[in-house]
Write an enzyme that holds these catalytic residues in place. Structure first.
Site, PDB file in Angstrom:
ATOM      1  N   ARG A  14     -18.657   7.331  -3.552  1.00 44.69           N
ATOM      2  CA  ARG A  14     -18.365   6.436  -4.682  1.00 44.69           C
ATOM      3  C   ARG A  14     -17.804   5.137  -4.109  1.00 44.69           C
ATOM      4  O   ARG A  14     -16.595   4.987  -3.886  1.00 44.69           O
ATOM      5  CB  ARG A  14     -17.373   7.113  -5.627  1.00 44.69           C
ATOM      6  CG  ARG A  14     -17.214   6.385  -6.969  1.00 44.69           C
ATOM      7  CD  ARG A  14     -16.424   7.264  -7.932  1.00 44.69           C
ATOM      8  NE  ARG A  14     -16.407   6.707  -9.261  1.00 44.69           N
ATOM      9  CZ  ARG A  14     -15.421   5.936  -9.731  1.00 44.69           C
ATOM     10  NH1 ARG A  14     -14.417   5.623  -8.956  1.00 44.69           N
ATOM     11  NH2 ARG A  14     -15.467   5.475 -10.965  1.00 44.69           N
TER      12      ARG A  14
ATOM     13  N   HIS B  13       0.854  -1.191   0.000  1.00 48.26           N
ATOM     14  CA  HIS B  13       0.000   0.000   0.000  1.00 48.26           C
ATOM     15  C   HIS B  13       0.888   1.239   0.000  1.00 48.26           C
ATOM     16  O   HIS B  13       1.964   1.251   0.607  1.00 48.26           O
ATOM     17  CB  HIS B  13      -0.890  -0.001   1.249  1.00 48.26           C
ATOM     18  CG  HIS B  13      -1.391   1.363   1.646  1.00 48.26           C
ATOM     19  ND1 HIS B  13      -0.795   2.105   2.650  1.00 48.26           N
ATOM     20  CD2 HIS B  13      -2.403   2.122   1.166  1.00 48.26           C
ATOM     21  CE1 HIS B  13      -1.432   3.256   2.788  1.00 48.26           C
ATOM     22  NE2 HIS B  13      -2.392   3.293   1.894  1.00 48.26           N
TER      23      HIS B  13
END
Length: 391
Positions: free
Chosen positions: A349, A190
């Site tokens: 979203r 990440h």
């Protein structure tokens, strides 16, 4: 698309960074053929993969600096926008060097109010990468009273600089990355880097009243290779040390504290660096640090995938990988501030918020690896902290 509430809570670790109502400019994506249930033998994808002779941008220090790097006459928010777009393009090129069967799909969106845009790039169900997302968001807006309160509660310096009764506007630009390789021996990783600027309402031309950088990178293996952990940490430490020798130990400890599944008594992986509200030097100095830290991710991570993606594996390794991915999902859904704030935001979203989650995961009741096994070695590593940069 940024979850404003999430950002104001000091988010950087999570993909809740990528949420705001936006109008999509691309058609809905059709799902690619799935490896799951295809009838192909487990691990058979390895036969069709060749390790690349070279990976672009690994030697980031030798690459000529782009024009925005030293353009001090250009507003910092514009330079940060250029940086995150550059980091996105470079990482995608490096990852695609390893992947023979898929390319990233670029999904550009615009905010309905016209105050920003994002580019969500996703590669899914490849031979090397089961799921990878490299997202950019550049937006502006007005801070709500709740968001301002959250900022003031989180950081004492912020509380001293922002009034609880004034109105403020913001600008933010960031890049967020999560990569889940298919091979159980290749680790998940990440990365997130961003800059947040706060302005008095209607006075953006006067410059920000405060601004900070945040971000970091961390590694989450299912199987522990000490040389991989050392390489990842040493590469990040080198990038930090070039700017401040206090950064790496401070940001490593911060990463270990933040990326923790407290309910399990373990960290999400073997760490890296993490920081937020960074404003201890001039904006120019910090921008150059973020440039190097963000650029070093390719060198820190992609060669590890290249080294592990061809290792043969069995159902045992695959099951363990899926169990560790379950723990990864637990952190993102239970603890990650960006994800939690994002899911609570009206009009969010959702696809982009949950981009960080793996394509597949597994939860077994009372799974306990045999003492002394490779799986147990990983558990011991995430139940303590190690100075990997010195290993």
């Amino acid at each position: 698309m940024v979850a404003i509430a999430g950002l104001c809570a000091g988010i950087g670790a999570g993909v809740g960074f990528w949420i705001a109502r936006g109008a999509e400019s691309s058609a809905p994506l059709s799902p690619p053929p799935s490896h799951t249930g295809s009838g192909a033998p487990l691990g058979s994808e390895i036969a069709g993969i060749r390790a690349p002779a070279a990976i672009p941008y690994v030697d980031y220090e030798d690459v000529p600096k782009p024009a925005y790097y030293a353009d001090a006459g250009r507003p910092m928010h514009e330079r940060m926008e250029a940086l995150v777009l550059d980091l996105q393009d470079r990482l995608i090129e490096a990852l695609e060097t390893l992947e023979p069967s898929r390319r990233f799909i670029r999904d550009r969106w615009e905010r309905e109010d016209g105050k920003g845009y994002g580019i969500s790039c996703v590669l899914q169900d490849g031979e090397v990468f089961e799921k990878a997302g490299v997202n950019v968001s550049v937006i502006e807006g007005t801070l709500t009273a709740g968001q301002l309160r959250s900022m003031r509660e989180r950081n004492a310096q912020t509380a001293q600089k922002l009034s609880a009764t004034e109105e403020y506007e913001f600008r933010v630009a960031g890049v967020s990355v999560v990569v889940h390789p298919r091979n159980p021996y290749a680790p998940t990783a990440h990365k997130n880097y961003r800059r947040f600027e706060v302005y008095r309402k209607g006075a953006t031309e006067s410059g920000p009243v405060m601004a900070w950088f945040g971000g970091g990178a961390d590694l989450t293996p299912a199987y522990l290779f000490a040389e991989d952990a050392s390489h990842f940490h040493q590469t990040l430490k080198h990038a930090c040390d070039a700017h401040d020798t206090k950064y790496y130990p401070q940001f490593k400890a911060w990463c270990d504290r933040y990326f923790a599944n407290t309910h399990r008594g373990e960290t999400r992986g073997i760490g890296g660096i993490f920081f937020d509200d960074l404003e201890d030097k001039s904006p120019e100095e910090l921008f150059r640090f973020v440039y190097d830290a963000g650029s070093s991710f390719i060198s820190a991570y992609v060669p590890i995938v290249a080294r592990r993606m061809l290792m043969p594996y069995t159902q045992r390794e695959r099951n363990w990988q899926l169990i560790r991915r379950g723990h990864y999902a637990e952190f993102n859904l239970v603890y990650d501030r960006g994800t939690k704030f994002g899911l609570m935001t009206p009009g969010a979203r959702i696809e982009s918020i949950l981009m960080s989650l793996p394509l597949t995961a597994r939860w077994e009741y009372m799974n306990r690896p045999e003492p002394g096994s490779p799986e147990d070695a990983l558990l011991q590593a995430v139940r303590t902290t190690t100075n990997w940069a010195a290993a």
